[in-house]
Design an enzyme around this catalytic site. Structure first.
Site, PDB file in Angstrom:
ATOM      1  N   HIS A 122       0.878  -1.181   0.000  1.00 27.28           N
ATOM      2  CA  HIS A 122       0.000   0.000   0.000  1.00 27.28           C
ATOM      3  C   HIS A 122       0.913   1.229   0.000  1.00 27.28           C
ATOM      4  O   HIS A 122       2.034   1.169   0.512  1.00 27.28           O
ATOM      5  CB  HIS A 122      -0.831  -0.058   1.284  1.00 27.28           C
ATOM      6  CG  HIS A 122      -1.907   0.974   1.413  1.00 27.28           C
ATOM      7  ND1 HIS A 122      -1.655   2.263   1.802  1.00 27.28           N
ATOM      8  CD2 HIS A 122      -3.250   0.886   1.234  1.00 27.28           C
ATOM      9  CE1 HIS A 122      -2.808   2.930   1.852  1.00 27.28           C
ATOM     10  NE2 HIS A 122      -3.787   2.120   1.517  1.00 27.28           N
TER      11      HIS A 122
ATOM     12  N   CYS B 112      -4.892   2.675  -3.464  1.00 27.11           N
ATOM     13  CA  CYS B 112      -3.631   3.168  -2.914  1.00 27.11           C
ATOM     14  C   CYS B 112      -2.517   2.148  -3.111  1.00 27.11           C
ATOM     15  O   CYS B 112      -1.660   1.961  -2.247  1.00 27.11           O
ATOM     16  CB  CYS B 112      -3.763   3.532  -1.433  1.00 27.11           C
ATOM     17  SG  CYS B 112      -4.888   4.896  -1.172  1.00 27.11           S
TER      18      CYS B 112
ATOM     19  N   ASP C 234       3.009  -4.576   7.997  1.00 23.85           N
ATOM     20  CA  ASP C 234       1.773  -3.808   7.853  1.00 23.85           C
ATOM     21  C   ASP C 234       0.620  -4.795   7.956  1.00 23.85           C
ATOM     22  O   ASP C 234       0.348  -5.541   7.018  1.00 23.85           O
ATOM     23  CB  ASP C 234       1.790  -3.086   6.499  1.00 23.85           C
ATOM     24  CG  ASP C 234       0.425  -2.538   6.093  1.00 23.85           C
ATOM     25  OD1 ASP C 234      -0.540  -2.674   6.875  1.00 23.85           O
ATOM     26  OD2 ASP C 234       0.323  -1.983   4.987  1.00 23.85           O
TER      27      ASP C 234
ATOM     28  N   LYS D 184     -10.515  -0.977  10.710  1.00 23.11           N
ATOM     29  CA  LYS D 184     -10.771  -2.130   9.844  1.00 23.11           C
ATOM     30  C   LYS D 184     -11.130  -3.363  10.670  1.00 23.11           C
ATOM     31  O   LYS D 184     -11.507  -4.389  10.143  1.00 23.11           O
ATOM     32  CB  LYS D 184      -9.545  -2.421   8.976  1.00 23.11           C
ATOM     33  CG  LYS D 184      -9.243  -1.317   7.956  1.00 23.11           C
ATOM     34  CD  LYS D 184      -8.150  -1.730   7.013  1.00 23.11           C
ATOM     35  CE  LYS D 184      -7.417  -0.550   6.396  1.00 23.11           C
ATOM     36  NZ  LYS D 184      -8.169   0.157   5.358  1.00 23.11           N
TER      37      LYS D 184
ATOM     38  N   GLN E  46      -4.758  -5.221   6.996  1.00 24.34           N
ATOM     39  CA  GLN E  46      -5.775  -6.124   6.450  1.00 24.34           C
ATOM     40  C   GLN E  46      -5.744  -7.496   7.110  1.00 24.34           C
ATOM     41  O   GLN E  46      -6.661  -8.288   6.915  1.00 24.34           O
ATOM     42  CB  GLN E  46      -5.573  -6.307   4.935  1.00 24.34           C
ATOM     43  CG  GLN E  46      -5.689  -5.043   4.118  1.00 24.34           C
ATOM     44  CD  GLN E  46      -7.097  -4.479   4.104  1.00 24.34           C
ATOM     45  OE1 GLN E  46      -8.082  -5.162   4.416  1.00 24.34           O
ATOM     46  NE2 GLN E  46      -7.222  -3.210   3.762  1.00 24.34           N
TER      47      GLN E  46
END
Lengths: 429, 149
Positions: free
Chosen positions: A146, A387, A223, A249, A226
């Site tokens: 991202h 993104c 990261d 999220k 998600q």
């Protein structure tokens, strides 16, 4: 908009028995009742929210926890001598401990509250990065990152003269492990990796990648924006040095996120922002900085959002992350099967290990037209580059359409998605 | 879906499928590239302007959604043979028609592009409809690059 649709989506067979969609006994129709917004109508149709990779909706347990905090335990944290401040501080610090247990961190002091994943990564690049990266050093990322895990490292590169290396992916959207391994060298200082790709759904073998990076002597940031909503994450089991994720999220409020960092690393890092809270003592000659995590939480933080995040963690753990994952995998398989039979549909991201993201191209139709037309059928999905422009470049598309499934989505909603895509053909001829 | 049909009229779908003047122009003397970074759309507008400030030819290339492609296609039809200041006037009129909250557009003055006036009800799509027009404006101003951001 008015409310009535959410309960109407529970399908009942001719015998009046409620259908069960999952294999686990996970009752998605019961779960849906926890999310007030799912009863909304959109353009006069039941809302079908399939934009969970952008942000997720909130269960009433989260809304109530935050409402309760504002009504009964709100004051500034860590400074008041009064009862309310102590209540607010306790709630804020309890949330930190809740996050620590959730991701298996060793110590609550390893949990830094930030605004979100983006800020967490920027914090590491600006503090650990600037203190430890020299000219000629290498930072390794992947082609499926991202923008939030690309741009902070580019900024660091400009400031230090370091090199930014990119591990490529194949046409299924999987990382090429042998290339990744080749790009690791004794010059590699930081490896920054996405756990689950937001544009492709790919689940990366991060545990193995962390091992390889550590063997090369690099520190690793994951990261996890998600990943955390879809699977159990244990930072000690993974062995990562830093792990970043957002609350919003994970069915929690927006405006707060988490940076996990190994304590010895955090303790050696300079501050990110200067201000109140993060200091021990200030004179005009010098300031002594507080210990982590306080050193990295300058100013009045988002006081109530962490309380909502803690409630969201309770919520997903009560449902069971394994049950959520199984339910979402079922939806992804179901949708992938229908996609295979849909003329002109090409999936972007077909990794063997995939989370519940269906990114696709519909031949001859631009994603923005799809987005607008299905919106009129009540279907909310994402059209754009997500993104992740380098991913779009890899697949030679300007944008994709993305449906992303959350714990409250149903097979009936997947059916509605494909019915709305048929409407797109109708409108655009 | 009556309201959606106000946006996606058949003429728009038709221009999307068969865009007019969709070609590279070797001897263009005005040219600009327009990008919408939000969606990655990219259009190039080519123009030929003669000594009397008349647009003698106009074409475009690129990729985009049905709204941006049909708008560009209709624009090229409208501009051919127009004076530069007439072209700018049409741009201004269309831009105001889809962005000014408090104003009913004069559909007659808009001409052919009036079929896209409905985009005003879709704020996220206004930039799609105006991308080619901004690009044309930039080409006339002598700029070679324009972004909707």
């Amino acid at each position: 908009m008015n409310t009535q649709a959410g309960q109407a989506t529970r399908p009942v067979n001719s015998a009046g028995v409620v259908k069960n969609t999952g294999a686990t006994g996970y009752d998605v129709y019961r779960v849906r009742e926890d999310f007030p917004i799912l009863a909304e109508l959109s353009h006069g149709k039941p809302l079908i929210y399939l934009d969970n990779a952008a942000t997720s909706q909130k269960p009433r347990q989260v809304l109530e926890a935050m409402d309760h905090a504002y009504r009964h335990a709100y004051a500034n944290v860590h400074r008041g001598v009064h009862d309310l401040s102590e209540r607010a501080t306790r709630a804020y610090e309890d949330a930190r401990s809740r996050v620590q247990r959730f991701i298996g961190a060793n110590d609550a002091r390893e949990i830094v509250f930030v605004r979100g994943t983006t800020e967490a990564i920027n914090l590491v690049a600006a503090t650990y990065g600037r203190a430890n990266i020299r000219e000629g050093d290498e930072i390794l990322i992947t082609e499926m990152e991202h923008h939030s895990n690309i741009v902070p490292w580019q900024l660091l590169r400009e400031q230090t003269g370091a090199k930014l290396k990119v591990a490529p992916i194949n046409d299924a959207g999987e990382l090429l492990m042998e290339e990744f391994e080749k790009l690791l060298s004794e010059r590699t200082r930081i490896v920054a990796l996405v756990h689950v790709s937001n544009a492709l759904g790919t689940i990366n073998p991060v545990r193995r990648m962390i091992e390889l990076a550590h063997d090369a002597g690099a520190k690793v940031l994951i990261d996890g924006a998600q990943a955390v909503p879809h699977m159990r994450v244990d930072v000690q089991d993974l062995g990562c040095d830093f792990y970043a994720f957002s609350s919003h999220k994970l069915y929690g409020p927006s405006g707060v996120g988490v940076l996990y960092g190994r304590y010895d690393l955090l303790d050696a890092m300079p501050p990110y922002q200067g201000g109140g809270e993060m200091i021990r003592r200030v004179t005009f000659e010098r300031s002594d900085f507080a210990k982590p995590p306080t050193r990295f939480e300058a100013g009045t933080p988002n006081i109530v959002a962490p309380v909502g995040l803690a409630a969201a963690i309770d919520y997903v753990e009560n449902l069971g992350l394994e049950n959520i994952a199984a339910h979402e995998d079922d939806l992804l398989r179901y949708a992938t099967d229908i996609a295979a039979d849909t003329e002109g549909m090409r999936l972007i991201g077909t990794a063997a290990q995939k989370a519940s993201i269906l990114s696709f191209e519909l031949k001859g139709v631009h994603p923005h037209d799809i987005g607008t037309i299905v919106d009129h059928e009540g279907v909310a999905l994402r059209a754009g580059h997500h993104c992740a422009m380098p991913v779009m470049d890899h697949f030679r598309v300007p944008a994709t359409t993305r449906a992303s499934f959350g714990l409250y989505n149903t097979r009936e909603e997947v059916d509605a998605l494909f019915a709305s895509l048929a409407k797109v053909r109708e409108v655009l001829g | 879906m009556a309201d959606l049909r106000e946006l996606y009229q058949e003429v728009i779908a038709e221009h999307n499928k068969n865009p007019r003047n969709f070609r590279w122009m070797q001897d263009a003397n005005r040219m600009a590239v327009g990008v919408n970074p939000l969606c990655g759309d990219k259009l190039t507008v080519y123009m030929k302007v003669d000594g009397n400030d008349t647009v003698t030819d106009v074409s475009f290339e690129g990729s985009g959604c049905a709204i941006s492609v049909s708008s560009a296609s209709i624009m090229t039809q409208m501009l051919k043979g127009k004076k530069i200041d007439e072209a700018e006037q049409l741009f201004k009129g269309f831009h105001e028609a889809v962005t000014k909250e408090d104003q009913q557009p004069d559909l007659e003055a808009l001409g052919k592009i009036a079929v896209l006036a409905g985009v005003k009800a879709y704020p996220s799509r206004v930039k799609c409809a105006t991308l080619s027009w901004h690009t044309m404006h930039a080409a006339l101003e002598g700029e070679e690059w324009v972004s909707t951001e």
